[in-house]
Design a protein around this motif. Structure first.
Motif, PDB file in Angstrom:
ATOM      1  N   SER A 375       0.830  -1.204   0.000  1.00 46.44           N
ATOM      2  CA  SER A 375       0.000   0.000   0.000  1.00 46.44           C
ATOM      3  C   SER A 375       0.867   1.258   0.000  1.00 46.44           C
ATOM      4  O   SER A 375       0.605   2.217  -0.729  1.00 46.44           O
ATOM      5  N   LEU A 376       1.914   1.254   0.813  1.00 42.33           N
ATOM      6  CA  LEU A 376       2.814   2.406   0.849  1.00 42.33           C
ATOM      7  C   LEU A 376       3.533   2.580  -0.488  1.00 42.33           C
ATOM      8  O   LEU A 376       3.703   3.704  -0.976  1.00 42.33           O
ATOM      9  N   GLY A 377       3.963   1.458  -1.068  1.00 37.33           N
ATOM     10  CA  GLY A 377       4.641   1.542  -2.356  1.00 37.33           C
ATOM     11  C   GLY A 377       3.757   2.116  -3.443  1.00 37.33           C
ATOM     12  O   GLY A 377       4.194   2.963  -4.242  1.00 37.33           O
ATOM     13  N   LEU A 378       2.499   1.671  -3.472  1.00 37.41           N
ATOM     14  CA  LEU A 378       1.564   2.194  -4.470  1.00 37.41           C
ATOM     15  C   LEU A 378       1.282   3.673  -4.242  1.00 37.41           C
ATOM     16  O   LEU A 378       1.022   4.421  -5.192  1.00 37.41           O
ATOM     17  N   LEU A 379       1.349   4.093  -2.978  1.00 38.11           N
ATOM     18  CA  LEU A 379       1.071   5.492  -2.654  1.00 38.11           C
ATOM     19  C   LEU A 379       2.096   6.430  -3.278  1.00 38.11           C
ATOM     20  O   LEU A 379       1.759   7.496  -3.774  1.00 38.11           O
ATOM     21  N   VAL A 380       3.358   6.023  -3.252  1.00 36.74           N
ATOM     22  CA  VAL A 380       4.423   6.903  -3.765  1.00 36.74           C
ATOM     23  C   VAL A 380       4.940   6.440  -5.123  1.00 36.74           C
ATOM     24  O   VAL A 380       5.699   7.157  -5.776  1.00 36.74           O
ATOM     25  N   GLY A 381       4.539   5.232  -5.546  1.00 36.89           N
ATOM     26  CA  GLY A 381       5.105   4.662  -6.766  1.00 36.89           C
ATOM     27  C   GLY A 381       4.810   5.453  -8.017  1.00 36.89           C
ATOM     28  O   GLY A 381       5.676   5.609  -8.884  1.00 36.89           O
ATOM     29  N   GLY A 382       3.584   5.963  -8.123  1.00 36.99           N
ATOM     30  CA  GLY A 382       3.231   6.736  -9.312  1.00 36.99           C
ATOM     31  C   GLY A 382       4.115   7.947  -9.495  1.00 36.99           C
ATOM     32  O   GLY A 382       4.560   8.253 -10.616  1.00 36.99           O
ATOM     33  N   ALA A 383       4.396   8.641  -8.392  1.00 37.79           N
ATOM     34  CA  ALA A 383       5.251   9.833  -8.471  1.00 37.79           C
ATOM     35  C   ALA A 383       6.673   9.451  -8.878  1.00 37.79           C
ATOM     36  O   ALA A 383       7.310  10.149  -9.677  1.00 37.79           O
TER      37      ALA A 383
END
Length: 432
Positions: A375-383
């Motif tokens: 969940s944390l990875g997906l939160l910042v992954g797009g940026a």
């Protein structure tokens, strides 16, 4: 699996995971239809992640009571109420952001507690007299298979049912299926403290004490879940397994988002992620049929390390394989072949190195680190992908997994001192 209670636990795992994946198809459409705002479609998933990330804190006292089928059935009943919030609101006052957030919080909290407790109870039941060695690891491997099978067919089933029934009836049926799983869970007994090493299942005994009375006494005298640091103290192999699961969770965004955005960059939108997910899914499901049969022969740490190394290498190779869809599918499949072995080895390690409350803490840590990390990875992954590009992010995250896994293996070789972790209450019981 010959033990009927282990079969029940596996069946409920399959039902709940299938329901979650079908919900993921239906809920966004209900939210969009009811609110008219696209931003509300992600509220349920977003708020469901909050309890998971914080469950190590707020769920510590609750986990001590989740030691029987009755307790897990109650948890599933609460989940049914959370699932029913949306269709009830749609039929009455209308679905708004508050209802969607509430549904996400309730279902997220129950899922965060249910999965670790179910695996811990599986391991406890597998250690009862009459079960051979390694039954717990095999049972957990079958549950992982149920999880992966649902990953393949449930979204497609949800899409078909959505067309045939509509979104709101689909949510009602899902709530009914989870309620049925709760009823089935009532048949699963508790395991008394210390029984994993050799006594019996809590039930009608020589004293005439009923299962309900014993379950109540167990709830009152339940041992508190110890903090993770005390579980991992002196158990470096388990610490490494959990840490690698966390790293793998955080870097998952590179595969899930990276392939999708790499397809856009290469003018093949949707095609690369479809090929990658199909290859990965088919490979992991196929291997998962084999893992329960051989898990007793799988070396724990080598399998865990190798799974993340192989998957990391696949990440690195994906940009070179694109835009060829067959190559992307094959590389993803090769990466996915090792993962069921690594997960089965980690679950087996938890079963073998922990007992009682310490076991529930370890399974909770596995869930939080991997799923919460994702969940944390997906939160910042797009940026990150937007700033650096999908290809470079795939390569860097893949190399990170390889380096961390190999580094952990070297560290363990230098400082290897595994011990079995037992909770204080169980130690005193066995000593008496």
């Amino acid at each position: 699996m010959r033990h009927p209670h282990l079969v029940t636990l596996t069946a409920t795992t399959f039902i709940t995971w299938t329901g979650q994946r079908i919900t993921a198809v239906a809920l966004p459409l209900v939210a969009l239809d009811q609110t008219g705002d696209a931003w509300t479609t992600g509220l349920v998933g977003g708020f469901a992640g909050l309890p998971l990330l914080t469950s190590g804190w707020w769920g510590r006292r609750l986990r001590a009571h989740l030691v029987s089928g009755r307790a897990l059935a109650l948890l599933l009943a609460v989940q049914v109420l959370g699932l029913a919030l949306v269709p009830v609101a749609a039929a009455t006052v209308g679905v708004g952001a508050v209802v969607l957030c509430a549904t996400g919080l309730v279902t997220g909290a129950t899922s965060a507690l249910l999965s670790p407790a179910q695996r811990a109870l599986t391991a406890d039941l597998a250690e009862l007299p009459g079960n051979g060695p390694g039954v717990g690891a095999k049972a957990l491997a079958w549950q992982d298979l149920a999880h992966r099978v649902s990953m393949i067919f449930a979204p497609a089933l949800g899409a078909w049912l959505l067309v045939a029934w509509g979104a709101e009836p689909l949510l009602w049926w899902e709530a009914a299926a989870v309620a049925l799983a709760a009823v089935a869970m009532l048949t699963v007994p508790a395991v008394r403290a210390g029984d994993g090493a050799g006594a019996g299942v809590a039930g009608e005994g020589e004293t005439g004490e009923s299962e309900a009375a014993r379950a109540g006494k167990s709830a009152v005298d339940a041992e508190p879940a110890p903090p993770l640091r005390s579980v991992l103290r002196g158990n470096r192999e388990l610490a490494v397994g959990l840490a690698l699961a966390g790293v793998g969770g955080v870097t998952w965004f590179a595969f899930a988002l990276g392939l999708a955005l790499l397809g856009v960059e290469l003018d093949r939108p949707g095609e690369l992620i479809a090929a990658g997910m199909a290859g990965y899914g088919v490979a992991t499901v196929g291997v998962s049929f084999v893992v329960p049969l051989v898990v007793h022969r799988v070396p724990r740490i080598p399998a865990i390390v190798a799974s993340w190394v192989v998957f990391g290498v696949a990440y690195v190779a994906l940009p070179a394989a694109a835009p060829n869809l067959l190559a992307v599918g094959v590389v993803s499949a090769l990466g996915g072949l090792a993962m069921p072995f690594g997960i089965a080895a980690l679950n087996a390690l938890i079963v073998e190195r922990t007992t009682g409350a310490a076991r529930r803490t370890a399974f909770t840590a596995e869930t939080v680190l991997h799923a919460g990390g994702a969940s944390l990875g997906l939160l910042v992954g797009g940026a990150l992908i937007g700033a650096l590009g999908a290809g470079p992010v795939l390569v860097v995250t893949g190399m990170l997994q390889v380096v961390v896994a190999l580094g952990a293996a070297v560290w363990l070789r230098v400082r290897r001192a595994p011990v079995r972790v037992s909770s204080p209450a169980q130690t005193s019981d066995l000593a008496a």
